[in-house]
Design a protein around this motif. Structure first.
Motif, PDB file in Angstrom:
ATOM      1  N   SER A  61      -3.806   6.830  -7.755  1.00 24.81           N
ATOM      2  CA  SER A  61      -4.756   7.650  -7.010  1.00 24.81           C
ATOM      3  C   SER A  61      -5.401   8.664  -7.941  1.00 24.81           C
ATOM      4  O   SER A  61      -4.835   9.042  -8.969  1.00 24.81           O
ATOM      5  CB  SER A  61      -4.025   8.379  -5.878  1.00 24.81           C
TER       6      SER A  61
ATOM      7  N   GLU B 286      -2.168   3.095  -5.274  1.00 24.92           N
ATOM      8  CA  GLU B 286      -1.896   4.533  -5.412  1.00 24.92           C
ATOM      9  C   GLU B 286      -0.395   4.835  -5.442  1.00 24.92           C
ATOM     10  O   GLU B 286       0.141   5.595  -4.645  1.00 24.92           O
ATOM     11  CB  GLU B 286      -2.608   5.298  -4.298  1.00 24.92           C
ATOM     12  N   GLN B 287       0.273   4.205  -6.383  1.00 28.38           N
ATOM     13  CA  GLN B 287       1.731   4.337  -6.485  1.00 28.38           C
ATOM     14  C   GLN B 287       2.179   5.781  -6.656  1.00 28.38           C
ATOM     15  O   GLN B 287       3.289   6.144  -6.247  1.00 28.38           O
ATOM     16  CB  GLN B 287       2.225   3.515  -7.679  1.00 28.38           C
TER      17      GLN B 287
ATOM     18  N   SER C 220       5.792   6.079   1.421  1.00 26.95           N
ATOM     19  CA  SER C 220       5.490   7.511   1.406  1.00 26.95           C
ATOM     20  C   SER C 220       6.005   8.203   2.659  1.00 26.95           C
ATOM     21  O   SER C 220       5.952   7.652   3.761  1.00 26.95           O
ATOM     22  CB  SER C 220       3.971   7.721   1.294  1.00 26.95           C
TER      23      SER C 220
ATOM     24  N   ASN D 153       0.857  -1.191   0.000  1.00 22.50           N
ATOM     25  CA  ASN D 153       0.000   0.000   0.000  1.00 22.50           C
ATOM     26  C   ASN D 153       0.894   1.244   0.000  1.00 22.50           C
ATOM     27  O   ASN D 153       2.033   1.220   0.479  1.00 22.50           O
ATOM     28  CB  ASN D 153      -0.949   0.009   1.192  1.00 22.50           C
ATOM     29  N   HIS D 154       0.382   2.329  -0.551  1.00 28.19           N
ATOM     30  CA  HIS D 154       1.220   3.490  -0.849  1.00 28.19           C
ATOM     31  C   HIS D 154       1.924   4.063   0.370  1.00 28.19           C
ATOM     32  O   HIS D 154       3.039   4.559   0.278  1.00 28.19           O
ATOM     33  CB  HIS D 154       0.371   4.579  -1.523  1.00 28.19           C
TER      34      HIS D 154
ATOM     35  N   THR E 137       3.549   7.621  -3.593  1.00 30.67           N
ATOM     36  CA  THR E 137       4.801   7.196  -2.960  1.00 30.67           C
ATOM     37  C   THR E 137       5.932   8.144  -3.338  1.00 30.67           C
ATOM     38  O   THR E 137       5.748   9.084  -4.115  1.00 30.67           O
ATOM     39  CB  THR E 137       5.173   5.767  -3.397  1.00 30.67           C
TER      40      THR E 137
ATOM     41  N   TRP F  94       1.231  -2.100  -6.236  1.00 36.19           N
ATOM     42  CA  TRP F  94       1.076  -0.938  -5.359  1.00 36.19           C
ATOM     43  C   TRP F  94      -0.370  -0.461  -5.398  1.00 36.19           C
ATOM     44  O   TRP F  94      -1.028  -0.527  -6.435  1.00 36.19           O
ATOM     45  CB  TRP F  94       1.962   0.236  -5.808  1.00 36.19           C
TER      46      TRP F  94
END
Length: 758
Positions: free
Chosen positions: A527, A491-492, A430, A425-426, A495, A489
């Protein structure tokens, strides 16, 4: 399927040597007994790979007559082992030694986890424990207490033990299996690797030659069997048997399969091994009994359809494939703080397996056939910071979450539900949005090797770690048909990957394709909405389908955004891949309740007529569950029963009055349509009953007789049927009175046979 043990113990001798490491030695100390409770005396320092505990204990004359002593070793997760050998302590001076090596056979209390090199490598605490059944506060002197460590070197013997083969028939000397059913092998290496997830320490594989001559290599994985115990507000994994290495295989064709077992200690983790391993002689290769498989050819994996890659199908390796249009929602985790804050739900207790069990059963009962699940740090993550419960740091995987995922996938498949499995997950990559880099085990600030989050996408050590995790995931779950696909991923674009994301995805996707012999799809996700998708990543050949968001503000209606995602000039249809929305529901912060209801009910229908590869997956899972809002999946499921969107087909926009949004999926002789009240679809505020409206199907429709079935979009039931004898040219249909939304099927009937003229 039965499981038998073969008497396979192959021994190869190798050079062995121990290096004793300096350990912190406790200074002399006086210990007050707290008998009849146990009294623990911890060592000051426990080195990596402890091999022995030495102590000098002086017992006074007033000590209890039944005083005894043993040694213990424990990790940071509450796993506690004690020495099988204990000593009675009489008054006087005692020189004590306890074995803590791989073969020490320490006993876990209260569970049944075996003491192995892996358990030894995880040890962070060790010492003495004293006991007596008598009440006493005697002063025990401990003059010396030291834990001696061993440098991680190969053992004196190299062998494989406890080989177990599913379906092994002793009388026939072969294994028996069935197509589509998992066949499994388990074995214990000796020496057992201290780091069981690193193939450069130990790697095991089975080379399979199928009845058609095809050959492939199945990697093994480490498994610690666990019972998942429900404590009411959380779950615990309790070891139930000794750890072993497993190989999983699901045969697709009947016939005889030849099996060859290959193992290597050290080196590159590949077979044939690197030269360093070969020189030490630390390899094994062994022909196993054949596997005789019965049953019809089987292939129930979901893949992009070879003939029409806009959609998914199953069984494409053994025939034309069966159309599959997934319907479901995003069950990223069993509880969601954002859902609570934005929709007023209550947090579901942190009982991961029990929670998913309940969700999946209700989803399936409500007509759902798919869900997205994340391997997130607060849910089913495999690798996270070692001071969090259940985790052990970079390169070490959570046995508890792996066991949960085993059972979750089995349950999902039994219910007819496929899982879009999110690997990262992003937030894990991040430092800004939903940032979790502070807790990522690869972060140097908490002991990892990476000084910056950006290096997660480029650093050679990080990429090697990702490859090890990839191999583990494919080995453990790559045979499972419940996996819809591997989503690299969520919502890559949130990141720190930035400009490195293209090359990262290019390399990662290629490796997933190489490792996964079952051919599960590989995808990634952006996203925002479809416009955020980076086109050069979308078109990578290693990515088989595309996942996007469909969050939006008041300037647009969800149904139109779903349509545009594939059909706009800049839509994703041009890439010829399945497109599926895996997050939606107002903005990322939600929307008014009536709008959320409208989007939840209209989104799947809009996706169907737009040519999406499946229903959009609503983010707000607890809102659906706690409000019993499962009905949209069953309604659309009834409508689509027996339908196939593949082939010579396309999305069309039909002319209609301004208060209506009307689209259809058209193929020769068949039109699947959807009529939406724009006011309700936009805000959830219905215009009431709509009457006397007409929809123009087209300007030049060939003459013929057609049936029109009008369907209640809320229930998925036919409410009205018309028959039209069309003379040719423009075709306009009268829409029955409805509220909110309505679906229809326009079906051309065969021409009647010509009447013979005498």
């Amino acid at each position: 399927m039965t499981t038998s043990t073969l008497p396979l113990t192959v021994v190869l001798l190798a050079t062995s040597w121990l290096v004793m490491l300096a350990a912190g030695e406790s200074a002399g100390q006086q210990v007050t007994l707290v008998a009849p409770m146990n009294t623990t005396v911890p060592a000051v320092t426990v080195p990596p790979l402890p091999v022995r505990l030495d102590a000098v204990v002086i017992v006074p004359a007033d000590a209890p007559g039944d005083l005894g002593v043993g040694a213990y070793a424990a990790d940071g997760q509450g796993h506690w082992f004690r020495s099988p050998r204990t000593y009675a302590l009489t008054p006087g001076r005692h020189q004590l030694t306890f074995d803590l090596g791989d073969r020490a056979a320490l006993v876990q209390e209260p569970a049944r986890e075996a003491w192995t090199a892996t358990a030894r490598a995880r040890t962070t605490r060790a010492g003495l424990f004293l006991w007596s059944a008598s009440a006493s506060r005697a002063q025990i002197a401990v003059e010396r207490l030291v834990v001696v460590g061993e440098k991680d070197q190969p053992g004196a013997q190299v062998r494989l033990t406890d080989l177990r083969l599913d379906g092994y028939d002793v009388a026939l000397g072969q294994c028996r299996g069935r197509t589509g059913e998992r066949w499994q092998l388990s074995v214990r290496p000796d020496p057992f690797p201290a780091q069981p997830y690193d193939p450069q320490r130990f790697a095991l594989a089975v080379v399979v030659t199928g009845p058609n001559g095809q050959q492939w290599r199945l990697g093994a994985f480490y498994r610690q069997p666990l019972d998942i115990v429900d404590r009411g507000d959380h779950e615990e994994g309790v070891p139930s048997a000794a750890a072993a290495y497993l190989v999983r295989f699901r045969p697709e064709l009947p016939g005889r399969y030849r099996l060859r077992l290959e193992a290597v200690w050290g080196g590159s983790g590949e077979f044939p091994p690197a030269k360093d391993a070969a020189k030490s002689g630390r390899t094994l290769a062994w022909d196993l009994p054949d596997l005789q498989v019965e049953g019809a050819p089987w292939d129930d994996y979901v893949r992009a359809d070879p003939a029409d890659p806009r959609f998914f199908s199953t069984g494409s390796r053994i025939g034309p494939g069966t159309f599959f249009w997934p319907r479901g929602l995003n069950l990223h985790s069993v509880w969601d703080v954002r859902c609570r804050d934005c929709t007023g739900t209550k947090l579901t207790p942190h009982r991961l397996l029990a929670g998913y069990d309940a969700y999946l059963r209700r989803l399936a009962a409500g007509g759902g056939t798919a869900a997205e699940i994340w391997l997130s740090s607060w849910s089913l993550c495999l690798e996270w910071r070692g001071d969090w419960s259940g985790f052990h740091g970079p390169g070490w995987y959570s046995d508890e979450n792996a066991e949960r995922l085993d059972r979750l996938l089995d349950l999902a498949y039994s219910l007819g539900v496929r899982i879009n499995l999110v690997i990262n997950n992003h937030g894990q990559g991040s430092t800004n949005c939903d940032k979790e880099w502070d807790n990522n085990p690869w972060n140097a600030a908490i002991g990892g090797p990476l000084a910056q989050a950006e290096l997660f996408f480029t650093d050679a050590q990080a990429l090697a770690g990702q490859e090890r995790l990839r191999r583990y995931i494919v080995a453990r779950w790559g045979d499972h048909p419940a996996v819809l696909g591997w989503k690299l991923w969520s919502e890559q674009n949130l990141t720190t990957g930035g400009g490195n994301l293209f090359h990262w995805h290019q390399a990662a996707a290629e490796r997933w394709q190489q490792l996964d012999g079952a051919g599960h799809g590989v995808t990634t996700h952006w996203s925002g909405d479809y416009r955020a998708a980076e086109r050069r990543i979308v078109q990578l050949p290693g990515l088989n389908y595309v996942c996007i968001d469909a969050y939006h503000g008041g300037e647009s209606m969800l149904a139109q955004l779903v349509w545009d995602s594939v059909n706009a000039r800049d839509g994703l249809r041009i890439f010829g891949k399945p497109v599926i929305i895996t997050e939606f529901g107002g903005t990322s912060g939600g929307c008014p309740p009536q709008q959320l209801i409208a989007e939840h009910h209209s989104g799947p229908w809009a996706a169907m007529v737009s040519g999406n590869a499946g229903s959009p997956m609503l983010w707000w899972g607890e809102w659906v569950d706690q409000g019993e809002r499962w009905s949209p999946y069953a309604a659309l499921g009834r409508f689509l029963e027996g339908e196939d969107l593949r082939g010579d087909s396309k999305a069309v926009e039909l002319q209609a009055p301004g208060q209506l949004w009307v689209r259809a999926w058209a193929r020769p002789g068949r039109l699947l349509g959807y009529v939406l009240d724009r006011a309700w679809g936009s805000s959830g505020n219905s215009a009431g009953t709509l009457s006397g409206l007409r929809v123009q199907v087209g300007d030049a429709i060939h003459a013929g007789v057609m049936n029109i079935e009008w369907w209640d979009a809320e229930t998925g039931r036919i409410v009205h049927t018309d028959r039209v004898a069309h003379a040719g040219g423009p075709l306009e249909v009268v829409v029955p009175d409805f509220t909110r939304h309505l679906a229809f099927k326009l079906i051309r009937l065969p021409d009647p046979p010509a009447t013979a003229v005498r």
